[in-house]
Motif scaffolding. Structure first.
Motif, short mmCIF file in Angstrom:
data_model
loop_
_atom_site.label_atom_id
_atom_site.label_comp_id
_atom_site.label_asym_id
_atom_site.label_seq_id
_atom_site.Cartn_x
_atom_site.Cartn_y
_atom_site.Cartn_z
N GLN A 24 65.18 -14.88 68.45
CA GLN A 24 65.06 -16.34 68.47
C GLN A 24 64.59 -16.86 67.12
OE1 GLN A 24 62.28 -17.80 71.35
NE2 GLN A 24 63.00 -19.89 71.22
N ASP A 25 63.59 -16.17 66.52
CA ASP A 25 63.10 -16.58 65.20
C ASP A 25 64.22 -16.53 64.17
OD1 ASP A 25 60.63 -17.05 66.16
OD2 ASP A 25 59.77 -15.13 65.53
N ALA A 26 65.03 -15.44 64.20
CA ALA A 26 66.12 -15.29 63.24
C ALA A 26 67.16 -16.38 63.41
CB ALA A 26 66.76 -13.92 63.41
N ALA A 27 67.39 -16.78 64.69
CA ALA A 27 68.42 -17.78 64.96
C ALA A 27 68.01 -19.16 64.47
CB ALA A 27 68.71 -17.82 66.46
N THR A 28 66.71 -19.45 64.50
CA THR A 28 66.23 -20.78 64.11
C THR A 28 65.81 -20.86 62.65
OG1 THR A 28 64.00 -20.21 64.87
CG2 THR A 28 65.46 -21.29 66.47
N GLU A 29 65.81 -19.75 61.94
CA GLU A 29 65.39 -19.75 60.54
C GLU A 29 66.39 -20.55 59.70
OE1 GLU A 29 64.04 -16.51 57.12
OE2 GLU A 29 64.64 -15.87 59.12
N PRO A 30 65.89 -21.40 58.77
CA PRO A 30 66.80 -22.20 57.93
C PRO A 30 67.76 -21.33 57.14
CG PRO A 30 64.53 -22.96 57.72
CD PRO A 30 64.48 -21.68 58.50
N ARG A 31 68.99 -21.83 56.96
CA ARG A 31 70.01 -21.09 56.22
C ARG A 31 70.66 -22.01 55.18
NH1 ARG A 31 71.34 -16.25 58.95
NH2 ARG A 31 70.18 -16.08 60.91
N ALA A 82 66.57 -17.44 53.57
CA ALA A 82 65.90 -17.28 52.28
C ALA A 82 65.71 -15.80 51.95
CB ALA A 82 64.56 -18.00 52.29
N ARG A 83 65.31 -15.00 52.96
CA ARG A 83 65.08 -13.58 52.71
C ARG A 83 66.37 -12.86 52.34
NH1 ARG A 83 60.77 -11.08 54.85
NH2 ARG A 83 59.89 -13.15 54.54
N GLN A 84 67.48 -13.25 52.97
CA GLN A 84 68.77 -12.63 52.66
C GLN A 84 69.23 -12.99 51.25
OE1 GLN A 84 70.90 -14.18 56.04
NE2 GLN A 84 70.76 -12.25 57.18
N VAL A 85 68.98 -14.23 50.85
CA VAL A 85 69.31 -14.64 49.48
C VAL A 85 68.49 -13.85 48.48
CG1 VAL A 85 69.23 -16.55 47.82
CG2 VAL A 85 70.05 -16.96 50.15
N GLU A 86 67.20 -13.68 48.76
CA GLU A 86 66.32 -12.92 47.87
C GLU A 86 66.84 -11.49 47.70
OE1 GLU A 86 62.26 -15.26 49.32
OE2 GLU A 86 62.60 -13.17 49.88
N ASN A 87 67.18 -10.85 48.81
CA ASN A 87 67.63 -9.46 48.76
C ASN A 87 68.97 -9.32 48.03
OD1 ASN A 87 65.39 -8.64 50.22
ND2 ASN A 87 66.44 -8.72 52.19
N ALA A 88 69.88 -10.28 48.27
CA ALA A 88 71.19 -10.22 47.63
C ALA A 88 71.07 -10.38 46.12
CB ALA A 88 72.10 -11.30 48.21
N ASN A 107 64.09 -20.45 48.58
CA ASN A 107 63.87 -21.47 49.60
C ASN A 107 65.20 -22.17 49.80
OD1 ASN A 107 62.74 -23.16 51.42
ND2 ASN A 107 61.29 -24.12 50.04
N VAL A 108 65.68 -22.21 51.03
CA VAL A 108 66.99 -22.80 51.28
C VAL A 108 66.83 -24.14 51.98
CG1 VAL A 108 68.14 -20.58 51.36
CG2 VAL A 108 67.26 -21.56 53.47
N GLY A 109 67.67 -25.10 51.62
CA GLY A 109 67.63 -26.42 52.22
C GLY A 109 68.99 -26.83 52.72
N PRO A 110 69.05 -27.51 53.85
CA PRO A 110 70.34 -27.95 54.38
C PRO A 110 70.94 -29.08 53.59
CG PRO A 110 68.58 -28.81 55.72
CD PRO A 110 67.94 -27.89 54.71
N LYS A 111 72.15 -29.44 53.91
CA LYS A 111 72.86 -30.51 53.24
C LYS A 111 72.05 -31.81 53.28
CE LYS A 111 77.20 -33.12 53.48
NZ LYS A 111 78.48 -33.25 54.19
N GLY A 112 71.93 -32.42 52.11
CA GLY A 112 71.23 -33.70 52.03
C GLY A 112 69.73 -33.59 51.90
N GLU A 113 69.19 -32.37 51.92
CA GLU A 113 67.75 -32.19 51.80
C GLU A 113 67.42 -31.40 50.56
OE1 GLU A 113 65.65 -30.52 55.02
OE2 GLU A 113 66.28 -32.03 56.47
#
Length: 205
Positions: A24-31, A82-88, A107-113
């Protein structure tokens, strides 16, 4: 043998209960999203490169990629946490032999933010590097302190964490307190170590 079996079964039961919560945490984590932003901060790289690589990167609306200095080609980040971006990014900097051991915080932000002004943790007091630390999902108290160089020899073990108008005290040497999760806009303050304040040899419960 029976005691070992009981311990094993107990561990498996705990894991079974924890897995849905982790999912559930992984599903709601910002992407990262197309047209959104990725904020990057680098450590453990040459000081002359810091200003060139730290900053906010727009995610392409066409292919969901970002262009990061010194890397050959653009990097696809859309849909990543964010963690996946860091690792990549770390893997790319290592494989292209640009940096030997980079530490990358994303730190990842959605469209418009834009998360630049709103998703930070303030770290102050007797730490080696006072700074506004970019928030990342799941960051713990000890991770935040280590990201700032850890507490100094003059730092107290009684860490103050302020969230809104509420301040709580956490023990640096408590395994439970060290792993509390921080939230955006939290303020962490390490006061000066009091006279005769002890430092245990190992981490307690």
């Amino acid at each position: 043998m029976k005691e070992k079996l009981k311990t094993l079964l107990k561990g498996l039961l705990l894991l079974a209960f924890a897995m849905p919560l982790l999912a559930q945490d992984a599903a709601t984590e910002p992407r990262a999203t197309k047209g959104g932003t990725v904020v990057l901060q680098f450590k453990n790289i040459p000081s002359e490169d810091v200003a060139n690589v730290n900053g906010e990167y727009p995610v392409s609306r066409e292919d969901g990629t970002i262009s990061v200095p010194y890397l050959s080609g653009r990097v696809k980040v859309v849909g990543q946490t964010a963690r996946q971006v860091e690792n990549a990014l770390r893997s790319l900097y290592l494989s292209q032999q640009i940096y030997a051991d980079p530490i990358i915080m994303a730190n990842v932000g959605p469209k418009g933010e834009s998360p630049v002004d709103t998703r930070y943790i303030q770290i102050a007091g007797y730490v080696r590097e006072k700074r506004n630390l970019p928030y990342r999902e799941g960051i713990t108290l000890i991770q935040a302190l280590i990201d700032c160089g850890d507490i100094t020899d003059f730092g107290s073990r009684q860490i103050q964490v302020t969230r809104g108008k509420v301040t709580r005290i956490y023990d640096y040497f408590s395994a439970r307190d060290r792993t509390i999760k921080l939230m955006p806009n939290d303020s962490v303050y390490v006061p000066r170590r009091k006279p005769f304040e002890g430092r245990p040899d190992k981490i307690g419960p």
